[in-house]
Scaffold this active site. Structure first.
Site, PDB file in Angstrom:
ATOM      1  N   THR A 125      31.932  11.243  49.202  1.00 18.53           N
ATOM      2  CA  THR A 125      31.490  10.169  50.041  1.00 18.53           C
ATOM      3  C   THR A 125      31.233   8.783  49.017  1.00 18.53           C
ATOM      4  O   THR A 125      31.256   9.135  47.640  1.00 18.53           O
ATOM      5  CB  THR A 125      29.982  10.266  50.602  1.00 18.53           C
ATOM      6  OG1 THR A 125      29.563   8.946  50.910  1.00 18.53           O
ATOM      7  CG2 THR A 125      29.036  10.826  49.485  1.00 18.53           C
ATOM      8  N   ASP A 126      31.427   7.890  49.178  1.00 15.27           N
ATOM      9  CA  ASP A 126      31.410   6.659  48.562  1.00 15.27           C
ATOM     10  C   ASP A 126      29.898   6.630  48.057  1.00 15.27           C
ATOM     11  O   ASP A 126      29.832   5.771  46.844  1.00 15.27           O
ATOM     12  CB  ASP A 126      31.895   5.335  49.083  1.00 15.27           C
ATOM     13  CG  ASP A 126      30.705   4.721  50.228  1.00 15.27           C
ATOM     14  OD1 ASP A 126      30.043   5.539  50.638  1.00 15.27           O
ATOM     15  OD2 ASP A 126      31.078   3.510  50.642  1.00 15.27           O
ATOM     16  N   GLU A 127      29.037   7.245  48.533  1.00 13.24           N
ATOM     17  CA  GLU A 127      27.435   7.013  48.024  1.00 13.24           C
ATOM     18  C   GLU A 127      27.451   7.611  46.616  1.00 13.24           C
ATOM     19  O   GLU A 127      26.296   7.719  46.145  1.00 13.24           O
ATOM     20  CB  GLU A 127      26.508   7.758  49.060  1.00 13.24           C
ATOM     21  CG  GLU A 127      26.622   7.042  50.299  1.00 13.24           C
ATOM     22  CD  GLU A 127      25.457   7.224  51.139  1.00 13.24           C
ATOM     23  OE1 GLU A 127      24.420   7.773  51.051  1.00 13.24           O
ATOM     24  OE2 GLU A 127      25.597   6.742  52.368  1.00 13.24           O
ATOM     25  N   TYR A 153      20.566  12.913  49.293  1.00  9.42           N
ATOM     26  CA  TYR A 153      21.844  13.162  50.141  1.00  9.42           C
ATOM     27  C   TYR A 153      22.952  13.013  49.158  1.00  9.42           C
ATOM     28  O   TYR A 153      23.918  13.988  48.816  1.00  9.42           O
ATOM     29  CB  TYR A 153      22.031  12.398  51.315  1.00  9.42           C
ATOM     30  CG  TYR A 153      23.520  12.239  51.949  1.00  9.42           C
ATOM     31  CD1 TYR A 153      24.134  13.605  52.241  1.00  9.42           C
ATOM     32  CD2 TYR A 153      24.265  10.968  51.755  1.00  9.42           C
ATOM     33  CE1 TYR A 153      25.402  13.190  52.641  1.00  9.42           C
ATOM     34  CE2 TYR A 153      25.448  10.941  51.799  1.00  9.42           C
ATOM     35  CZ  TYR A 153      26.235  11.974  52.427  1.00  9.42           C
ATOM     36  OH  TYR A 153      27.471  12.010  52.879  1.00  9.42           O
ATOM     37  N   LYS A 157      25.701  15.525  47.312  1.00 14.38           N
ATOM     38  CA  LYS A 157      27.194  15.403  47.508  1.00 14.38           C
ATOM     39  C   LYS A 157      28.065  15.333  46.079  1.00 14.38           C
ATOM     40  O   LYS A 157      29.032  15.872  45.969  1.00 14.38           O
ATOM     41  CB  LYS A 157      27.685  14.247  48.267  1.00 14.38           C
ATOM     42  CG  LYS A 157      27.302  14.108  49.724  1.00 14.38           C
ATOM     43  CD  LYS A 157      28.192  15.334  50.691  1.00 14.38           C
ATOM     44  CE  LYS A 157      29.664  15.011  50.811  1.00 14.38           C
ATOM     45  NZ  LYS A 157      30.380  16.065  51.573  1.00 14.38           N
TER      46      LYS A 157
HETATM   47  P1  NAD Z   1      27.961  15.249  60.972  1.00 14.50           P
HETATM   48  O1  NAD Z   1      26.605  15.670  60.327  1.00 14.50           O
HETATM   49  O2  NAD Z   1      28.366  14.911  61.903  1.00 14.50           O
HETATM   50  O3  NAD Z   1      28.634  16.874  60.748  1.00 14.50           O
HETATM   51  C1  NAD Z   1      28.487  17.847  59.761  1.00 14.50           C
HETATM   52  C2  NAD Z   1      28.947  19.304  60.323  1.00 14.50           C
HETATM   53  O4  NAD Z   1      28.753  20.189  59.352  1.00 14.50           O
HETATM   54  C3  NAD Z   1      28.292  19.493  61.424  1.00 14.50           C
HETATM   55  O5  NAD Z   1      29.185  20.198  62.487  1.00 14.50           O
HETATM   56  C4  NAD Z   1      27.301  20.921  60.989  1.00 14.50           C
HETATM   57  O6  NAD Z   1      27.030  21.924  62.048  1.00 14.50           O
HETATM   58  C5  NAD Z   1      28.273  21.355  59.939  1.00 14.50           C
HETATM   59  N1  NAD Z   1      27.496  22.155  58.862  1.00 14.50           N
HETATM   60  C6  NAD Z   1      26.346  21.723  58.240  1.00 14.50           C
HETATM   61  N2  NAD Z   1      25.992  22.587  57.394  1.00 14.50           N
HETATM   62  C7  NAD Z   1      26.713  23.420  57.547  1.00 14.50           C
HETATM   63  C8  NAD Z   1      26.879  24.756  56.730  1.00 14.50           C
HETATM   64  N3  NAD Z   1      25.872  25.041  55.748  1.00 14.50           N
HETATM   65  N4  NAD Z   1      27.717  25.765  57.142  1.00 14.50           N
HETATM   66  C9  NAD Z   1      28.930  25.380  58.056  1.00 14.50           C
HETATM   67  N5  NAD Z   1      28.551  23.920  58.701  1.00 14.50           N
HETATM   68  C10 NAD Z   1      27.885  23.452  58.435  1.00 14.50           C
HETATM   69  O7  NAD Z   1      28.634  14.732  59.551  1.00 14.50           O
HETATM   70  P2  NAD Z   1      29.603  13.516  59.446  1.00 14.50           P
HETATM   71  O8  NAD Z   1      29.279  12.272  59.545  1.00 14.50           O
HETATM   72  O9  NAD Z   1      30.900  14.057  60.362  1.00 14.50           O
HETATM   73  O10 NAD Z   1      30.344  13.832  57.976  1.00 14.50           O
HETATM   74  C11 NAD Z   1      31.372  14.766  57.522  1.00 14.50           C
HETATM   75  C12 NAD Z   1      31.630  15.056  56.214  1.00 14.50           C
HETATM   76  O11 NAD Z   1      32.124  13.530  55.738  1.00 14.50           O
HETATM   77  C13 NAD Z   1      30.169  15.254  55.101  1.00 14.50           C
HETATM   78  O12 NAD Z   1      30.776  15.972  54.060  1.00 14.50           O
HETATM   79  C14 NAD Z   1      29.830  13.657  54.751  1.00 14.50           C
HETATM   80  O13 NAD Z   1      29.268  13.873  53.721  1.00 14.50           O
HETATM   81  C15 NAD Z   1      31.299  13.100  54.725  1.00 14.50           C
HETATM   82  N6  NAD Z   1      31.190  11.716  54.685  1.00 14.50           N
HETATM   83  C16 NAD Z   1      30.767  10.902  55.837  1.00 14.50           C
HETATM   84  C17 NAD Z   1      30.836   9.425  56.180  1.00 14.50           C
HETATM   85  C18 NAD Z   1      30.106   9.137  57.545  1.00 14.50           C
HETATM   86  O14 NAD Z   1      30.137   7.818  57.560  1.00 14.50           O
HETATM   87  N7  NAD Z   1      29.667   9.617  58.397  1.00 14.50           N
HETATM   88  C19 NAD Z   1      31.443   8.853  55.044  1.00 14.50           C
HETATM   89  C20 NAD Z   1      31.823   9.381  54.179  1.00 14.50           C
HETATM   90  C21 NAD Z   1      32.058  10.801  53.743  1.00 14.50           C
HETATM   91  O1  DAU Z   2      28.765   5.462  52.878  1.00 15.91           O
HETATM   92  C1  DAU Z   2      29.154   6.722  53.415  1.00 15.91           C
HETATM   93  C2  DAU Z   2      27.911   7.299  54.113  1.00 15.91           C
HETATM   94  O2  DAU Z   2      27.619   6.621  54.984  1.00 15.91           O
HETATM   95  C3  DAU Z   2      28.126   8.998  54.583  1.00 15.91           C
HETATM   96  O3  DAU Z   2      28.208   9.594  53.245  1.00 15.91           O
HETATM   97  C4  DAU Z   2      26.804   9.418  55.145  1.00 15.91           C
HETATM   98  O4  DAU Z   2      27.237  10.668  55.478  1.00 15.91           O
HETATM   99  C5  DAU Z   2      26.607   8.615  56.445  1.00 15.91           C
HETATM  100  O5  DAU Z   2      25.687   8.978  57.198  1.00 15.91           O
HETATM  101  C6  DAU Z   2      26.476   7.035  55.955  1.00 15.91           C
HETATM  102  O6  DAU Z   2      25.247   6.679  55.173  1.00 15.91           O
HETATM  103  P1  DAU Z   2      24.293   5.510  55.742  1.00 15.91           P
HETATM  104  O7  DAU Z   2      22.903   5.840  55.067  1.00 15.91           O
HETATM  105  O8  DAU Z   2      25.083   4.126  54.955  1.00 15.91           O
HETATM  106  O9  DAU Z   2      24.377   5.477  57.279  1.00 15.91           O
HETATM  107  P2  DAU Z   2      23.127   5.429  58.329  1.00 15.91           P
HETATM  108  O10 DAU Z   2      24.024   4.838  59.522  1.00 15.91           O
HETATM  109  O11 DAU Z   2      22.125   5.795  58.262  1.00 15.91           O
HETATM  110  O12 DAU Z   2      22.823   3.614  57.902  1.00 15.91           O
HETATM  111  C7  DAU Z   2      23.755   2.474  57.786  1.00 15.91           C
HETATM  112  C8  DAU Z   2      22.776   1.319  57.333  1.00 15.91           C
HETATM  113  O13 DAU Z   2      21.893   1.056  58.347  1.00 15.91           O
HETATM  114  C9  DAU Z   2      21.830   1.528  56.100  1.00 15.91           C
HETATM  115  O14 DAU Z   2      21.872   0.412  55.248  1.00 15.91           O
HETATM  116  C10 DAU Z   2      20.478   1.911  56.640  1.00 15.91           C
HETATM  117  C11 DAU Z   2      20.654   1.073  57.951  1.00 15.91           C
HETATM  118  N1  DAU Z   2      19.611   1.522  59.243  1.00 15.91           N
HETATM  119  C12 DAU Z   2      20.041   2.706  59.252  1.00 15.91           C
HETATM  120  C13 DAU Z   2      19.138   3.547  60.260  1.00 15.91           C
HETATM  121  C14 DAU Z   2      19.344   4.806  60.980  1.00 15.91           C
HETATM  122  C15 DAU Z   2      18.898   0.849  59.591  1.00 15.91           C
HETATM  123  O15 DAU Z   2      18.619  -0.539  59.242  1.00 15.91           O
HETATM  124  N2  DAU Z   2      18.058   1.238  60.766  1.00 15.91           N
HETATM  125  C16 DAU Z   2      18.042   2.481  61.077  1.00 15.91           C
HETATM  126  O16 DAU Z   2      17.632   3.043  62.085  1.00 15.91           O
END
Ligand code: NAD
Ligand code: DAU
Length: 341
Positions: A125-127, A153, A157
């Site tokens: 992730t970019d985080e 988190y 990662k």
């Molecule tokens: P999500 O929470 O929607 O899905 C995660 C999945 O992983 C779920 O299906 C869960 O059941 C499974 N899982 C969790 N723990 C597990 C374990 N121990 N063994 C097997 N399965 C398990 O997450 P997402 O948003 O789809 O993110 C997927 C990946 O992409 C993550 O690695 C996250 O760090 C990365 N990522 C997400 C974003 C974003 O914006 N959502 C951006 C960049 C990177």
């Molecule tokens: O940047 C990539 C990441 O993006 C992934 O690695 C993570 O898995 C994914 O969850 C996401 O992280 P963020 O923390 O950026 O996403 P989130 O949707 O939780 O929040 C986006 C922005 O919105 C953040 O600045 C916090 C704000 N926010 C979020 C929630 C849930 C609010 O203001 N109110 C809220 O209730």
């Protein structure tokens, strides 16, 4: 190619299955997922009778189940994770355990099974880069920006990310890492800001905006992320890291106003709430490496059309998110926002 995908029942994973089976009809996917609160097989019902797709309920921390599924596959896309920052602030244990230790177990069993021959893509992730200041909008994360994670988190990662780097260096394994910005699109768990805000508004509830709303995220449609991961799997250089982003930075306030406008609601629907602890101020990705070296660029993320399409998906799929938002999710919501959803 037969891909072992971890976390395929989640948001990005289920969209990855859809995209790969559509664009690469000759590929097969085995989806290993332990079905935590965010894993949902309803995301994948259309593939239940597809011979190219198989589901295995299993945990990435379990060497026994990995030992059974890994021998028959050609490559791994490892995206199973605990993914929500707010939950990692409540309890970081499961994050370190799945995101760091789970990645180590995956790497060890992959190496034991295939030596250094076969490709393993780690979806980071970019985080991992930490936070950028708002004051210098020209600065973006590149692949050489030092890792400086600031939430439990992102630290967990980063643990996985560093292990991938170390296993490539030490054992010569064919490992590649992607670091993507914030995704949006269908099937995202409604704890994340876009589906949370849209579904609250559909129920006539206010949207909880953290702090001053000036934090910036770089929004990318999930299909563009999945296409980038597929590109890296097929053509990325072993041992390399690829940033993925949409060049689409928006403050949370801009995002909230865009959602309100699409849904025909006014500013009175915003509830300013206490800021997230340690809230990263700005993420911004320089994705020129994957564009220049692998020819990937986003095609689905154009704003506001892609956001409108996403809002419409949640409007049209109330049944999906109502089920997801019931049950244990209500306890989480109450803990996080001081009231039930
Ligand atoms: P999500 O929470 O929607 O899905 C995660 C999945 O992983 C779920 O299906 C869960 O059941 C499974 N899982 C969790 N723990 C597990 C374990 N121990 N063994 C097997 N399965 C398990 O997450 P997402 O948003 O789809 O993110 C997927 C990946 O992409 C993550 O690695 C996250 O760090 C990365 N990522 C997400 C974003 C974003 O914006 N959502 C951006 C960049 C990177
Ligand atoms: O940047 C990539 C990441 O993006 C992934 O690695 C993570 O898995 C994914 O969850 C996401 O992280 P963020 O923390 O950026 O996403 P989130 O949707 O939780 O929040 C986006 C922005 O919105 C953040 O600045 C916090 C704000 N926010 C979020 C929630 C849930 C609010 O203001 N109110 C809220 O209730």
């Amino acid at each position: 190619m037969h891909i072992l995908l971890t976390g395929g029942a989640g948001f990005i994973g289920s969209n990855f299955v859809r995209l790969v089976l559509r664009d690469r009809p000759e590929y097969r996917i085995t989806n290993l997922d332990s079905l935590t609160y965010s894993g949902n097989l309803e995301n994948l019902t259309e593939f239940e009778n597809d011979d190219r797709y198989a589901f295995v309920k299993g945990d990435v921390r379990d060497p026994e189940v990995l030992g059974k599924v890994m021998p028959s596959v050609d490559a791994v896309v490892h995206m199973a994770a605990e993914s929500h920052v707010d939950r990692s602030i409540m309890d970081s244990g499961p994050f370190v355990d799945t995101n760091t230790r789970g990645t180590q177990v995956m790497l060890d069993v992959w190496r034991r099974t295939h030596g250094s021959d076969k490709r393993f893509v780690y979806v980071s992730t970019d985080e991992v880069y930490g936070s950028l200041p708002l004051e210098n909008p020209e600065i973006k994360f590149t692949e050489t920006t030092p890792l400086d994670p600031s939430s439990p988190y992102s630290a967990s990662k980063t643990g996985g990310d560093l292990l991938v780097n170390a296993y490539h260096h030490t054992f010569g394994m064919d490992l590649v890492t992607t670091r993507c910005s914030n995704n949006f699109g269908p099937f995202q768990f409604p704890e994340k800001v876009i589906p949370l805000f849209v579904t609250n508004l559909m129920d006539g509830e206010q949207v909880p905006l953290y702090g001053d709303g000036k934090n910036v995220r770089d929004w990318l449609h999930v299909d563009d992320h999945c296409e980038a991961v597929l590109t890296v799997l097929e053509r990325g250089e072993s041992g390399e890291v690829y940033n993925i982003g949409g060049n689409n930075e928006r403050s949370n306030l801009e995002l909230t106003h865009a959602i309100l406008e699409i849904m025909g609601k006014g500013d009175e629907m915003i509830r300013y709430v206490e800021d997230r602890l340690g809230h990263d101020r700005r993420y911004a990705i320089d994705a020129s490496k994957i564009k220049n070296e692998l020819g990937w660029s986003p095609s689905r993320s154009a704003w506001p059309g892609a956001l409108e399409e996403t809002v419409k998906w949640y409007v049209d799929n109330r049944q999906w998110w109502e089920r997801v938002k019931s049950g244990a999710y209500q306890d989480y919501y109450e803990k996080q926002y001081g009231q039930r959803a």
